[in-house]
Write an enzyme that holds these catalytic residues in place. Structure first.
Site, PDB file in Angstrom:
ATOM      1  N   SER A  48       0.812  -1.215   0.000  1.00 22.03           N
ATOM      2  CA  SER A  48       0.000   0.000   0.000  1.00 22.03           C
ATOM      3  C   SER A  48       0.847   1.268   0.000  1.00 22.03           C
ATOM      4  CB  SER A  48      -0.897  -0.005   1.244  1.00 22.03           C
ATOM      5  OG  SER A  48      -0.115  -0.219   2.403  1.00 22.03           O
ATOM      6  N   THR A 150      -1.671   3.769   4.760  1.00 31.65           N
ATOM      7  CA  THR A 150      -0.603   4.748   4.588  1.00 31.65           C
ATOM      8  C   THR A 150       0.457   4.567   5.661  1.00 31.65           C
ATOM      9  OG1 THR A 150      -2.161   6.332   3.702  1.00 31.65           O
ATOM     10  CG2 THR A 150      -0.183   7.262   4.710  1.00 31.65           C
ATOM     11  N   THR A 168       1.883   6.948   0.549  1.00 26.22           N
ATOM     12  CA  THR A 168       0.847   5.932   0.282  1.00 26.22           C
ATOM     13  C   THR A 168       0.617   5.757  -1.217  1.00 26.22           C
ATOM     14  OG1 THR A 168      -1.427   5.285   0.846  1.00 26.22           O
ATOM     15  CG2 THR A 168      -1.084   7.583   0.297  1.00 26.22           C
ATOM     16  N   ARG A 178      -6.981  10.259  -8.801  1.00 28.23           N
ATOM     17  CA  ARG A 178      -7.585  10.420  -7.463  1.00 28.23           C
ATOM     18  C   ARG A 178      -6.492  10.776  -6.446  1.00 28.23           C
ATOM     19  NH1 ARG A 178      -6.717   7.949  -2.181  1.00 28.23           N
ATOM     20  NH2 ARG A 178      -8.670   8.027  -1.041  1.00 28.23           N
ATOM     21  N   VAL A 179      -6.758  11.753  -5.624  1.00 30.90           N
ATOM     22  CA  VAL A 179      -5.825  12.143  -4.561  1.00 30.90           C
ATOM     23  C   VAL A 179      -6.527  11.944  -3.224  1.00 30.90           C
ATOM     24  CG1 VAL A 179      -4.515  14.070  -3.584  1.00 30.90           C
ATOM     25  CG2 VAL A 179      -4.668  13.803  -6.065  1.00 30.90           C
ATOM     26  N   GLY A 180      -5.826  11.335  -2.279  1.00 30.97           N
ATOM     27  CA  GLY A 180      -6.408  11.099  -0.957  1.00 30.97           C
ATOM     28  C   GLY A 180      -6.031  12.194   0.028  1.00 30.97           C
ATOM     29  N   ASP A 181      -6.172  11.881   1.285  1.00 29.34           N
ATOM     30  CA  ASP A 181      -5.867  12.843   2.350  1.00 29.34           C
ATOM     31  C   ASP A 181      -4.365  13.008   2.578  1.00 29.34           C
ATOM     32  OD1 ASP A 181      -6.168  10.029   3.270  1.00 29.34           O
ATOM     33  OD2 ASP A 181      -5.308  10.858   5.105  1.00 29.34           O
ATOM     34  N   THR A 201      -4.357   7.597   8.669  1.00 23.23           N
ATOM     35  CA  THR A 201      -4.502   6.532   7.688  1.00 23.23           C
ATOM     36  C   THR A 201      -5.962   6.103   7.678  1.00 23.23           C
ATOM     37  OG1 THR A 201      -3.791   4.316   7.007  1.00 23.23           O
ATOM     38  CG2 THR A 201      -3.777   4.750   9.365  1.00 23.23           C
ATOM     39  N   GLY A 202      -6.416   5.635   6.532  1.00 18.73           N
ATOM     40  CA  GLY A 202      -7.815   5.243   6.414  1.00 18.73           C
ATOM     41  C   GLY A 202      -8.387   5.801   5.132  1.00 18.73           C
ATOM     42  N   GLY A 204      -9.387   8.209   2.703  1.00 19.19           N
ATOM     43  CA  GLY A 204      -9.110   9.639   2.549  1.00 19.19           C
ATOM     44  C   GLY A 204     -10.373  10.459   2.348  1.00 19.19           C
TER      45      GLY A 204
HETATM   46  N1  ASP Z   1      -5.501   7.585   3.510  1.00 19.57           N
HETATM   47  C1  ASP Z   1      -5.084   6.904   2.304  1.00 19.57           C
HETATM   48  C2  ASP Z   1      -5.865   7.402   1.145  1.00 19.57           C
HETATM   49  O1  ASP Z   1      -7.061   7.546   1.240  1.00 19.57           O
HETATM   50  C3  ASP Z   1      -5.160   5.417   2.399  1.00 19.57           C
HETATM   51  C4  ASP Z   1      -4.884   4.801   3.755  1.00 19.57           C
HETATM   52  O2  ASP Z   1      -4.274   5.360   4.599  1.00 19.57           O
HETATM   53  O3  ASP Z   1      -5.302   3.699   4.034  1.00 19.57           O
HETATM   54  O4  ASP Z   1      -5.306   7.585   0.100  1.00 19.57           O
END
Ligand code: ASP
Length: 291
Positions: A48, A150, A168, A178-181, A201-202, A204
Site C-alpha cells: 500500500s 498509509t 501511500t 484520485r488524490v487522498g488525504d 490513515t484510512g 481519505g
Molecule cells: N488515507 C489513504 C488514502 O485515502 C489510504 C490509507 O491510509 O489507508 O489515500
C-alpha cells in the site's frame, strides 16, 4: 528534552527501530520520520506504499506523500506521482527548494527526474496479480477489499522540533488522478512545534471531510493530552459522518505532543501502530477503537 515517534501500522516497526536510535543520537524529527517512510516505500512486501503499492483502476501505481516541518510549518507534498520509488524525497525537495507546496502528476515526475531519481516501475508480480484479480472481481460485480494503509509518522526530537510525514499508494481501484488525504495538509498530516504533530490513515474521502490531523493538533492546542485528542478527533468526525450517512469508512490517526506524549485512535478494531520513546522499546500496539 524528550524524544518520541509514532508510526502507523506494524510495517513501520523496522524503520521506527532504526529511527528511534537516530533520534536518541540527536537526529532531527524530520530526518528520522523521512527515513521511516523511505524504508517502507522501498519494501515490496508492503502493498500500500511505494514499490509494490496498489495500482489504480488502470493498473498504474500513483503515489501521494507529504512532509511537514513543525519549526516553520513548511510543507512539501506530491500527489498522483508515477514511476518514483521515493515520493517522500520529492515532497521534501518541494518543501526546501521550490516556492510551492504541492506538485501533482507529470510536474512532480519532472522534479523527480531533475533530482536524479531513477524512473522505476512500481508494479511487482504480486501487485500486478492482485490488480488482475480485483479487476476480474469488479467485472463479476463482486466486492473487493478497499486495500489501503498509509505509512504516517509523527515525531519529536531532542531539540523539541516536531515533524509529520506520510506516504501511500492510496486506495485500491481508485480512478486515475484520485488524490487522498495523505498529501493534504491538515487532513492526512500536520505538525506545529508550538503544539504537536499528527498523521492519519484510512479512507481519505472521510478523513478529508474533517481535516482530521489539524483537528487533533487543535485539540492538543486546547489543552488535551495526545491520547484524548486522538480519540476525540476520531469520535467527533465519526459521529458527524454517521449522523447524516449510513456507514462511515475506516479512519485512524497517531499523534505526539511537544512534551513527548503519544496518542493513537481509530474507528475500527484493526488499527495497530508502532511507537518508541525513552524507556519504551519500539513496539507495535493496538489503538483504542472509538466511535
Ligand atoms: N488515507 C489513504 C488514502 O485515502 C489510504 C490509507 O491510509 O489507508 O489515500
Amino acid at each position: 528534552m524528550a524524544w518520541c515517534m509514532v508510526a502507523t501500522w506494524p510495517f513501520s516497526l523496522a524503520g521506527l527501530e532504526q529511527a528511534a536510535r537516530q533520534l536518541q543520537a540527536g537526529s532531527s524529527a524530520l530526518e528520522a520520520a523521512i527515513a521511516v517512510a523511505r524504508r517502507v516505500e522501498r519494501d515490496p512486501e508492503v502493498d500500500s506504499v511505494g514499490l509494490g503499492g496498489i495500482p489504480n483502476l488502470d493498473g498504474i501505481v500513483e503515489l501521494d506523500a507529504a512532509v511537514m516541518d513543525g519549526r516553520d510549518l513548511s510543507i512539501g507534498a506530491v500527489a498522483a506521482l508515477q514511476n518514483c520509488i521515493s515520493p517522500v524525497l520529492v515532497a521534501d525537495r518541494i518543501r526546501t527548494s521550490t516556492a510551492h507546496q504541492l506538485l501533482v502528476g507529470s510536474g512532480a515526475e519532472k522534479l523527480a527526474a531533475a533530482m536524479g531519481l531513477e524512473r522505476t516501475c512500481l508494479l511487482t508480480d504480486k501487485s500486478l496479480k492482485t490488480w488482475q484479480e480485483q479487476k476480474a472481481a469488479l467485472a463479476a460485480r463482486q466486492s473487493i477489499p478497499v486495500g489501503h494503509d498509509t505509512v504516517g509518522i509523527a515525531a519529536l526530537d531532542l531539540n523539541g522540533d516536531l515533524a509529520a510525514v506520510t506516504s501511500t499508494s492510496g486506495i485500491a481501484m481508485k480512478l486515475a488522478g484520485r488524490v487522498g488525504d495523505s498529501p493534504l495538509a491538515g487532513s492526512g498530516f500536520y505538525a506545529d512545534n508550538d503544539v504537536g504533530a499528527a498523521a492519519a490513515t484510512g479512507l481519505g474521502e472521510e478523513i478529508m471531510k474533517g481535516c482530521l490531523c489539524y483537528e487533533a493538533v487543535a485539540l492538543m492546542r486546547s489543552g488535551l493530552e495526545p491520547q484524548t485528542a486522538a480519540e476525540q478527533a476520531i469520535r467527533q468526525l465519526h459521529r458527524r459522518l454517521a449522523r447524516t450517512r449510513g456507514s462511515v469508512g475506516e479512519m485512524a490517526l497517531v499523534c505526539v505532543d511537544r512534551q513527548g506524549r503519544i496518542g493513537a485512535a481509530a474507528n475500527h478494531a484493526s488499527f495497530q501502530y508502532a511507537a518508541a520513546a525513552p524507556g519504551q522499546d519500539p513496539a507495535v500496539r493496538p489503538a483504542p477503537q472509538v466511535s
